[in-house]
Design an enzyme around this catalytic site. Sequence first.
Site, short mmCIF file in Angstrom:
data_model
loop_
_atom_site.label_atom_id
_atom_site.label_comp_id
_atom_site.label_asym_id
_atom_site.label_seq_id
_atom_site.Cartn_x
_atom_site.Cartn_y
_atom_site.Cartn_z
N LYS A 284 0.85 -1.18 0.00
CA LYS A 284 0.00 0.00 0.00
C LYS A 284 0.89 1.24 0.00
O LYS A 284 1.85 1.33 0.76
CB LYS A 284 -0.90 -0.02 1.24
CG LYS A 284 -2.11 0.88 1.16
CD LYS A 284 -3.04 0.61 2.33
CE LYS A 284 -4.28 1.48 2.25
NZ LYS A 284 -5.18 1.25 3.39
N GLU B 183 -19.10 -5.95 10.36
CA GLU B 183 -20.05 -5.23 11.21
C GLU B 183 -21.09 -6.17 11.83
O GLU B 183 -21.49 -5.98 12.99
CB GLU B 183 -20.76 -4.14 10.39
CG GLU B 183 -19.86 -2.99 9.97
CD GLU B 183 -19.10 -3.25 8.69
OE1 GLU B 183 -18.33 -2.37 8.27
OE2 GLU B 183 -19.25 -4.35 8.11
N ARG C 33 -24.97 -2.38 7.53
CA ARG C 33 -24.56 -3.75 7.20
C ARG C 33 -24.84 -4.73 8.34
O ARG C 33 -24.91 -5.93 8.12
CB ARG C 33 -23.06 -3.77 6.86
CG ARG C 33 -22.72 -3.00 5.59
CD ARG C 33 -21.24 -2.63 5.52
NE ARG C 33 -20.36 -3.76 5.57
CZ ARG C 33 -19.91 -4.42 4.50
NH1 ARG C 33 -20.31 -4.06 3.29
NH2 ARG C 33 -19.08 -5.43 4.63
#
Length: 641
Positions: free
Chosen positions: A286, A372, A400
């Site tokens: 990243k 979640e 969610r």
Amino acid sequence: MTDRPDTPFLDSAAGPADLRRLNDTALANLADDLRAEVISAVSQTGGHLGSSLGVVELTVAIHAVFDTPRDKLIWDVSHQCYPHKVLTGRRDRIRTLRQEGGLSGFTKRAESEYDPFGAAHSSTSISAALGFTVGRDMGQPTGDAIAVIGDGSISAGMAYEAMNNAGHEGRRLFVILNDNEMSIAPPVGAMSKYLSSLYASPMGELHKMAEGFEAALPGPLRDHARRARQLVTGVQTGGSGTLFEELGFSYIGPIDGHDMSQLLPVLRAAKTRATGPVLIHVCTTKGKGYAPAEGSADCGHGVSKFDVATGAQAKGKSNAPAYTKVFGSALTKEAELDPKVVAVTAAMPSGTGVNIMGERFPNRVFDVGIAEQHGVTFSAGMAASGLKPFCAIYSTFLQRGYDQVVHDVALQNLPVRFAIDRAGLVGADGPTHAGAFDIGYMAALPNMVVMAAGDELELMHMVRTAAAHDAGPIAFRYPRGEGVGVDLPERGEIIAIGKGRVVREGTDIALLSFGAHLAECHKAADAMAAQGVSVTIADARFAKPLDRDLIRQLLRNHKALVTVEQGARGGFGAMVLHDLANDGLLDGRCQIRTMTLPDRYIDQASPAAMYADAGLTAVDIAATAMQAAGVRLKRSPQGVA
């Protein structure tokens, strides 16, 4: 620094079709140009830099090998799609990213045929790709489907539901696992450990790659692929193959996602030989290729405008602490005084502010990853055990886990404390991240207490109130960004459940605010006062239970009552109307209006511009209130925005 980089290879490619005419060396050079272009563009717009830099070579390779847009490239979350947008006819607008009227920071079907599926929440790509695959096999004019999913996103259950189904279907489908060992925060859980172990496992007996793929590679790469495959077979799963193979996928990898000499042959081999579902494991970094991003704690995940030479980000002058920081500090104070207080977040410790508590009490803060649903039920279990869990999740992400809020928390009346960040409109992230619906969906539930903070001091009070509330579940919402600058004590106070407050006394019009639009109500009241109109402002504090006495007092003593909220229709105002209607109080002399977000999604812009689009500025509030009261607004109020 705004000078455009020198990008001759990128300049020669108008779209993906041009990439397919280039040799591998030229494609590698083009990737270098693309990285420079993304850095330059994001330095001017801000946005998701690190994730986009991590997939530069992968983006070039996919478009060079597959026939996009006929082949459907689906980016999971899609916050890494900036290189994709540059390559697919949107380079001339790339410096409008996340700006009003500009390109979305995520994939968006309405924006380009190269964006076949919109995203912004995680773990949806494999499900969508399988849908395209079935469409292809049933005669729809689409080619292969390629889902690119990150290691953080593949920690969520939906990804495995999709892979299990895809393996059962056995259809030709490509899943590329972009493994950078980091989502927004360092990934957690068994899946992260499993992926990390792929690098460190000892050599042992060699196993074949998925049938047919290894044979398609040239000699040196074939040897490398054999060694890579050894890392994920046998030792980890008892010799029967990888987890992905057990789900029905042919597994290839891991391969270096920044080495075009590996990416291109593997993708070509996969495209040529695949008959069923294939998972290609690609290892990336990243922030790759930009030292300030690679060296930062979050690898440059979300950045504001910055100087390319130094990486220094432009920061606005802060007049007040951010709501998120106020929440984190208040929560830490409660944790100091009560060892039963714990916190749960879903891959967003710094985004929600629970990292502040985590620094002080690391064993009492739990990051469950992008999960979640699990996070909500996990919190419910801790509440059932006698702990005091604060479940801190953005409004848009809590959607969610709503089934779990209903069945595992509210139905059992368990005292989970929901800290709902990013309530209301959020600016550059646009409608996918707007917290528009939580008032309605939380207030609809029996046993649930629903609060909203009018300012940062009220947020402190609500944190303490939630900590003290053991009778059932309780939720409090607050916006992104800075507070209004009120003085803050060391600790908040406990608010009486279901009791609002009057913050300004008047006689003509009443504004009943629920949440952080309280400051805008003050501006509207000032504008009306300049017209000779006397205004009461009340801070409702609670959508459930309503302060029925306060509402009736406002109704009796004013010509007009206007409710104001940073949420969709069907929220606080609807509850007020429903309550009054049941008592036959809608037929009196007081005119009632509700002001909410409109029944449409609001495109990205600054928060102020988005609220103007929504018709929720101080001017709008004043005009609505005075029209309801039968008072004409003589002129546009000065200094009101």
